[in-house]
Scaffold this active site. Structure first.
Site, PDB file in Angstrom:
ATOM      1  N   SER A   7       0.911  -1.197  -0.041  1.00  0.00           N
ATOM      2  CA  SER A   7      -0.013   0.191  -0.105  1.00  0.00           C
ATOM      3  C   SER A   7       0.798   1.329   0.010  1.00  0.00           C
ATOM      4  O   SER A   7       1.520   1.649   1.020  1.00  0.00           O
ATOM      5  CB  SER A   7      -0.861  -0.109   1.110  1.00  0.00           C
ATOM      6  OG  SER A   7      -1.399   1.437   1.395  1.00  0.00           O
ATOM      7  N   HIS A  32      -1.066  -1.389  -4.245  1.00  0.00           N
ATOM      8  CA  HIS A  32      -2.311  -1.105  -3.514  1.00  0.00           C
ATOM      9  C   HIS A  32      -2.450   0.576  -3.392  1.00  0.00           C
ATOM     10  O   HIS A  32      -1.570   1.019  -2.716  1.00  0.00           O
ATOM     11  CB  HIS A  32      -2.556  -1.826  -2.378  1.00  0.00           C
ATOM     12  CG  HIS A  32      -3.785  -1.653  -1.595  1.00  0.00           C
ATOM     13  ND1 HIS A  32      -4.853  -2.359  -1.677  1.00  0.00           N
ATOM     14  CD2 HIS A  32      -4.075  -0.818  -0.475  1.00  0.00           C
ATOM     15  CE1 HIS A  32      -5.912  -2.030  -1.028  1.00  0.00           C
ATOM     16  NE2 HIS A  32      -5.681  -1.150  -0.116  1.00  0.00           N
ATOM     17  N   ASP A  34      -4.707   3.424  -2.146  1.00  0.00           N
ATOM     18  CA  ASP A  34      -5.728   3.892  -1.104  1.00  0.00           C
ATOM     19  C   ASP A  34      -6.395   5.267  -1.558  1.00  0.00           C
ATOM     20  O   ASP A  34      -5.557   6.304  -1.358  1.00  0.00           O
ATOM     21  CB  ASP A  34      -5.484   3.900   0.260  1.00  0.00           C
ATOM     22  CG  ASP A  34      -5.113   2.475   1.030  1.00  0.00           C
ATOM     23  OD1 ASP A  34      -6.093   1.585   0.620  1.00  0.00           O
ATOM     24  OD2 ASP A  34      -3.993   2.008   1.129  1.00  0.00           O
ATOM     25  N   MET A  36      -8.892   8.199  -0.452  1.00  0.00           N
ATOM     26  CA  MET A  36      -9.862   8.536   0.744  1.00  0.00           C
ATOM     27  C   MET A  36     -10.318   9.930   0.528  1.00  0.00           C
ATOM     28  O   MET A  36      -9.717  11.013   0.177  1.00  0.00           O
ATOM     29  CB  MET A  36      -9.121   8.481   1.873  1.00  0.00           C
ATOM     30  CG  MET A  36      -8.344   7.185   2.255  1.00  0.00           C
ATOM     31  SD  MET A  36      -7.298   7.655   4.105  1.00  0.00           S
ATOM     32  CE  MET A  36      -6.543   5.890   3.827  1.00  0.00           C
ATOM     33  N   HIS A  65      -8.148   0.880  -4.269  1.00  0.00           N
ATOM     34  CA  HIS A  65      -9.053   0.969  -3.046  1.00  0.00           C
ATOM     35  C   HIS A  65      -9.884   2.209  -2.770  1.00  0.00           C
ATOM     36  O   HIS A  65      -9.322   3.183  -2.175  1.00  0.00           O
ATOM     37  CB  HIS A  65      -8.534   0.382  -1.811  1.00  0.00           C
ATOM     38  CG  HIS A  65      -9.252   0.230  -0.619  1.00  0.00           C
ATOM     39  ND1 HIS A  65      -8.603  -0.009   0.563  1.00  0.00           N
ATOM     40  CD2 HIS A  65     -10.496   0.127  -0.318  1.00  0.00           C
ATOM     41  CE1 HIS A  65      -9.511  -0.262   1.702  1.00  0.00           C
ATOM     42  NE2 HIS A  65     -10.769  -0.153   1.011  1.00  0.00           N
ATOM     43  N   MET A  67     -12.221   4.605  -0.912  1.00  0.00           N
ATOM     44  CA  MET A  67     -12.813   4.651   0.470  1.00  0.00           C
ATOM     45  C   MET A  67     -13.439   6.039   0.314  1.00  0.00           C
ATOM     46  O   MET A  67     -13.292   6.904   0.891  1.00  0.00           O
ATOM     47  CB  MET A  67     -11.666   4.738   1.624  1.00  0.00           C
ATOM     48  CG  MET A  67     -11.247   3.242   2.008  1.00  0.00           C
ATOM     49  SD  MET A  67      -9.748   3.190   2.984  1.00  0.00           S
ATOM     50  CE  MET A  67      -8.353   3.558   1.374  1.00  0.00           C
ATOM     51  N   MET A 136     -11.469  -5.500   5.469  1.00  0.00           N
ATOM     52  CA  MET A 136     -10.649  -4.732   5.885  1.00  0.00           C
ATOM     53  C   MET A 136     -10.477  -5.192   7.519  1.00  0.00           C
ATOM     54  O   MET A 136     -11.372  -5.872   8.135  1.00  0.00           O
ATOM     55  CB  MET A 136     -11.351  -3.410   6.281  1.00  0.00           C
ATOM     56  CG  MET A 136     -11.478  -2.299   5.283  1.00  0.00           C
ATOM     57  SD  MET A 136      -9.647  -1.835   4.428  1.00  0.00           S
ATOM     58  CE  MET A 136      -8.635  -1.173   5.688  1.00  0.00           C
ATOM     59  N   GLY A 141      -8.852   4.316   6.968  1.00  0.00           N
ATOM     60  CA  GLY A 141      -8.745   5.517   7.078  1.00  0.00           C
ATOM     61  C   GLY A 141      -7.142   5.913   7.345  1.00  0.00           C
ATOM     62  O   GLY A 141      -6.961   6.876   7.031  1.00  0.00           O
ATOM     63  N   ASP A 174      -6.670  -6.474   4.141  1.00  0.00           N
ATOM     64  CA  ASP A 174      -5.987  -4.967   4.240  1.00  0.00           C
ATOM     65  C   ASP A 174      -6.071  -4.532   5.638  1.00  0.00           C
ATOM     66  O   ASP A 174      -7.104  -4.333   6.307  1.00  0.00           O
ATOM     67  CB  ASP A 174      -6.705  -4.291   3.117  1.00  0.00           C
ATOM     68  CG  ASP A 174      -6.447  -2.969   3.125  1.00  0.00           C
ATOM     69  OD1 ASP A 174      -5.129  -2.507   3.698  1.00  0.00           O
ATOM     70  OD2 ASP A 174      -7.017  -1.968   2.259  1.00  0.00           O
ATOM     71  N   GLY A 175      -4.781  -4.220   6.069  1.00  0.00           N
ATOM     72  CA  GLY A 175      -4.712  -3.508   7.524  1.00  0.00           C
ATOM     73  C   GLY A 175      -4.143  -4.352   8.717  1.00  0.00           C
ATOM     74  O   GLY A 175      -4.546  -5.301   8.966  1.00  0.00           O
ATOM     75  N   SER A 197       2.680  -0.269   6.240  1.00  0.00           N
ATOM     76  CA  SER A 197       3.681   0.177   6.976  1.00  0.00           C
ATOM     77  C   SER A 197       4.748  -1.017   7.102  1.00  0.00           C
ATOM     78  O   SER A 197       6.153  -0.692   6.857  1.00  0.00           O
ATOM     79  CB  SER A 197       3.307   0.520   8.541  1.00  0.00           C
ATOM     80  OG  SER A 197       2.317  -0.263   8.805  1.00  0.00           O
TER      81      SER A 197
HETATM   82  C1  DX5 Z   1      -6.366   1.997   5.568  1.00  0.00           C
HETATM   83  C2  DX5 Z   1      -5.761   1.433   4.172  1.00  0.00           C
HETATM   84  C3  DX5 Z   1      -4.699   0.174   4.119  1.00  0.00           C
HETATM   85  C4  DX5 Z   1      -3.449   0.822   4.711  1.00  0.00           C
HETATM   86  C5  DX5 Z   1      -2.895  -0.486   5.368  1.00  0.00           C
HETATM   87  O1  DX5 Z   1      -7.518   2.460   5.561  1.00  0.00           O
HETATM   88  O2  DX5 Z   1      -6.798   0.632   3.387  1.00  0.00           O
HETATM   89  O3  DX5 Z   1      -4.511  -0.213   2.707  1.00  0.00           O
HETATM   90  O4  DX5 Z   1      -2.605   1.544   3.757  1.00  0.00           O
HETATM   91  O5  DX5 Z   1      -1.775   0.037   5.923  1.00  0.00           O
HETATM   92  P1  DX5 Z   1      -1.090  -0.978   7.051  1.00  0.00           P
HETATM   93  O6  DX5 Z   1      -0.395  -2.033   6.615  1.00  0.00           O
HETATM   94  O7  DX5 Z   1       0.120   0.013   7.606  1.00  0.00           O
HETATM   95  O8  DX5 Z   1      -2.185  -1.454   8.111  1.00  0.00           O
HETATM   96 ZN    ZN Z   2      -6.380  -0.362   1.271  1.00  0.00          ZN
END
Ligand code: DX5
Ligand code: ZN
Length: 217
Positions: A7, A32, A34, A36, A65, A67, A136, A141, A174-175, A197
């Site tokens: 991500s 990936h 994200d 938002m 993705h 959101m 998720m 977020g 994811d997450g 991360s």
């Molecule tokens: C959160 C995102 C994730 C996020 C995951 O809302 O959808 O894709 O970047 O990050 P990590 O792997 O650090 O939890």
């Molecule tokens: Zn994501």
């Protein structure tokens, strides 16, 4: 086949292009992305111009993705800038079936995403139309949150539901995925692993290789 989807929310945006090339070289199969909107989720990330500008850095699958509220408004825009796969949240779509088919009609892959507490029954009828389900495992977020323990059972339940219906649907998780819980997540039935991360903190190539080693075993 198991695939890794780093991500880029956790990337260093001053060198996003270079970091995408590093991910590609190290063997990560997906990117990936994200998106938002500050409404469906508290944070605002990036959108079409950023995706368009890095599309030429790699041929890997752009896994977008969304959101955002009522994503149907933007499906064409995300396809036009290079999305290969789009996930929309069931909680954000007034007409999920219409939204999924708007994605498929553009000739790319379509997925439904569920927040941690959203029941799998939301997917009961639409599952055969989906290429992937995104589960998720943190409240969406932000990157860097902790994996919610009850999600492992939810992954198992989804895998059982997919098998029972005779579908071939991918399960993306994811997450909160780290090197120390990815095995448990794969064993529960997931095959596409998002990690933000855990990939971007430290040596990116080494982190990707460490994930792939576990995932290919
Ligand atoms: C959160 C995102 C994730 C996020 C995951 O809302 O959808 O894709 O970047 O990050 P990590 O792997 O650090 O939890
Ligand atoms: Zn994501």
């Amino acid at each position: 086949m198991n695939c890794l989807a780093p991500s880029i929310l956790s990337a260093d945006f001053t060198k996003l292009g270079e970091q995408l090339e590093l991910l590609d070289r190290a063997g990560a199969q997906y990117v990936h992305i994200d998106v938002m909107d500050g409404s469906f989720v508290p944070s605002i990330s990036y959108g079409m111009p950023v995706i368009k500008s890095v599309r030429s850095c790699t041929d890997r699958i752009f896994d977008v993705h969304l959101m955002i509220e009522e994503p149907i408004r933007y499906i064409d825009d995300f396809v036009d800038v290079g999305a290969d796969l789009i996930s929309v949240h069931v909680e954000a779509c007034r007409h999920l079936d219409r939204t999924i088919h708007a994605i498929k009609d553009r000739g790319i892959l379509a997925a439904a995403a569920l927040n941690p507490a959203t029941p799998l029954t939301e997917l009961e009828y639409i599952l055969p139309d989906l290429d992937m389900v995104l589960l998720m495992c943190v409240n969406p977020g932000f990157g860097g949150q902790k994996y919610i323990p009850y999600m492992t059972q939810k992954i198992r339940d989804l895998k059982e539901m997919i098998d029972r219906k005779g579908c071939q649907t991918d399960i993306e998780v994811d997450g909160g995925v780290k090197l120390d819980n990815v095995r448990e997540i794969l064993d529960a039935g997931a095959n596409i692993i998002v990690a933000g991360s855990a990939v971007f903190q430290g040596d990116i190539e080494k982190n990707v290789e460490a994930f792939l080693q576990i995932m290919e075993a």
